[in-house]
Scaffold this motif. Structure first.
Motif: not given
Length: 401
Positions: A1-25
C-alpha cells in the motif's frame, strides 16, 4: 500500500550578491505589508467593530503600492506580499477558533526572515529553480533528489540567524506503507532520552551541554562589544552559529530516532507531557529544553500518519512509575532519586523500564477497551478514556503498597 502526501524538501543554497539583495528587500517588504495589514485589521475592529478579511487587505495593498511612500513595494515580486496576507488571514482564523493567540507584529531582528512563492512566482525546469525578479537560477545544494516527476507547488525561501540560506520545495510524494507488527511504550527522560518497553535505553546526547563552553565563550565576547558596532554583529553571528550547530544535531538525531520507531512498530504509546509547565522548574528547564520532547512527539506523529501507524497518547496523570507492571500494585511514594525499586510481589523494577511497560499496557487498553481498563489490576478503573482522565481519579481502583 502507498499514500500520497504533501511533503517539503529543504535544501541549502548560496545566492549571488544580487540575489541576496533582492531577497533581503523581499523579506523587508513582506514584514512591512504583514505589519500594516495587521494594524489596519486591529484598528478596524477596535474603532468600528468591523472585520477585515483577506480580500480587503489585498485591496489595501494595491492602494499602498500607488503611494509615493510605499512605491518601493513594486520593486519586489507581488506573490510573497499576497502570501503574507494569506498567512495573516490564517492567523486570524486560528485566533477566532481559539486555536492560537492574537497575531503579533513581525520584528526586524527577531522574526523569521522568509518569503513564500506560489507557482506564478517561480520557474522550475530541469532541476533549476528561478524566482520572480531574478534572471539566474539559485545555486542549490541538492543533498537529496526530489520525487521522480515531482513539480513544486510552493517554494519558501528563508535565512536563519546564522546567515544561512534555505529553500523549501513543497511537492506531492508517495509514501510506501510497509507492514509492521511491533508494539512499544516510550518513557521520556533526561538520564536516558527515551526508555522503551523492550528494556532498551536510548542515551541522551545532551547536544547543548556538549557545546556549552563554546556557547558561553561566544556570548561573553558578544557582551563586550559595543551596541550597534560591526564587531557586535560579527560576534552575534558566532553565537548564532553555535546555536545552529546544536539545533541541527538535535534535529538530525530526533529524525533518525522517530523514523526507526515508526518503521519497526505498528503501535507506539507515549505520555502526554506538558513541557510548557515542566520548564518552569528552573533547575531542570535547560535539560528539558535540550531533550526536545515536544519536537520528538511532533516528528513521531506526522511520520506515523504517513506510514499508517497508531500513536496512542496516555494521560499525563497516569502513575506509570509507581505502578508495578507485574501485579498492578501502586506505590505510595516514588521520589525522582529512586531509580529502581522492589514490589512486595517480589518483582524488582528499573524505574524507567517499568514506566515504559506500564505506558504500553495503558495504551493497549485504550485501543482494546476504550481506555482506563487494565486486566492485570484488581479493580476496573473509571472507564474513561486515558487521554481525558481527571487528576483525582487516576489511581482509582489500584491497590496501594
Amino acid at each position: 500500500m502507498s499514500r500520497a502526501v504533501k511533503r517539503a524538501f529543504k535544501y541549502r543554497f548560496y545566492p549571488t550578491a544580487e540575489q541576496a539583495a533582492e531577497l533581503a528587500r523581499t523579506f523587508g517588504c513582506v514584514r512591512l505589508v504583514y505589519n500594516m495589514a495587521l494594524a489596519a485589521r486591529t484598528e478596524a475592529w477596535t474603532l468600528r467593530q468591523e472585520r477585515v478579511n483577506y480580500n480587503a487587505t489585498s485591496t489595501m495593498l494595491t492602494g499602498w503600492k500607488k503611494t509615493d511612500e510605499l512605491a518601493f513595494l513594486n520593486d519586489v515580486s507581488s506573490v510573497p506580499l499576497q502570501q503574507t496576507l494569506r498567512h495573516l488571514q490564517v492567523a486570524f482564523t486560528n485566533f477566532f477558533a481559539k486555536r492560537a493567540r492574537y497575531p503579533t507584529f513581525k520584528s526586524k531582528k527577531k522574526s523569521r526572515r522568509s518569503a513564500e512563492y506560489t507557482t506564478s512566482g517561480f520557474r522550475y525546469r530541469d532541476g533549476r529553480l528561478t524566482l520572480a525578479k531574478m534572471t539566474a537560477p539559485l545555486d542549490i545544494v541538492w543533498s537529496r533528489p526530489l520525487p521522480r516527476g515531482a513539480t513544486p507547488s510552493t517554494v519558501t525561501v528563508s535565512q536563519d540567524s546564522a546567515g544561512r540560506w534555505f529553500v523549501s520545495l513543497l511537492c506531492d510524494d508517495v509514501i510506501e506503507q510497509t507492514p509492521a507488527t511491533g508494539q512499544v511504550g516510550v518513557d521520556a527522560g533526561l538520564d536516558s532520552l527515551l526508555t522503551l518497553s523492550t528494556g532498551e535505553k536510548i542515551t541522551n546526547p545532551r547536544h547543548e551541554r556538549r557545546d556549552r563552553a563554546a556557547l558561553a565563550k561566544a556570548q561573553r565576547n558578544l557582551a563586550k562589544k559595543e551596541t550597534g558596532s560591526a564587531n557586535r554583529a560579527k560576534a552575534r553571528l558566532k553565537v548564532a552559529r553555535v546555536h545552529a550547530r546544536i539545533t541541527d544535531r538535535r534535529r538530525d538525531h530526533l529524525h533518525k530516532l522517530t523514523t526507526r520507531l515508526v518503521r519497526e512498530n505498528q503501535t507506539i504509546v507515549i505520555e502526554d507531557l506538558t513541557v510548557r509547565n515542566m520548564v518552569k522548574n528552573h533547575s531542570l528547564a535547560r535539560a528539558i529544553s535540550d531533550a526536545a520532547w515536544r519536537q520528538f512527539r511532533t516528528l513521531l506523529e506526522y511520520k506515523a500518519d504517513w506510514h499508517g501507524r497508531d500513536v496512542v497518547v496516555v494521560d499525563r496523570w497516569f502513575p506509570s512509575s509507581k505502578v508495578c507492571s507485574a501485579c498492578g500494585a501502586l506505590a505510595q511514594r516514588m521520589p525522582l532519586n529512586v531509580r529502581s525499586w522492589t514490589c512486595p510481589c517480589g518483582m524488582s523494577h528499573d524505574r524507567d523500564v517499568n514506566a515504559a511497560r506500564n505506558i504500553l499496557a495503558e495504551g493497549l487498553s485504550v485501543i482494546a477497551c476504550g481506555g482506563g481498563v487494565r486486566p492485570q489490576r484488581v479493580d476496573a478503573r473509571t472507564g474513561r478514556s486515558s487521554v481525558k482522565q481527571e487528576t483525582q481519579r487516576v489511581t482509582a481502583g489500584i491497590p496501594r503498597l
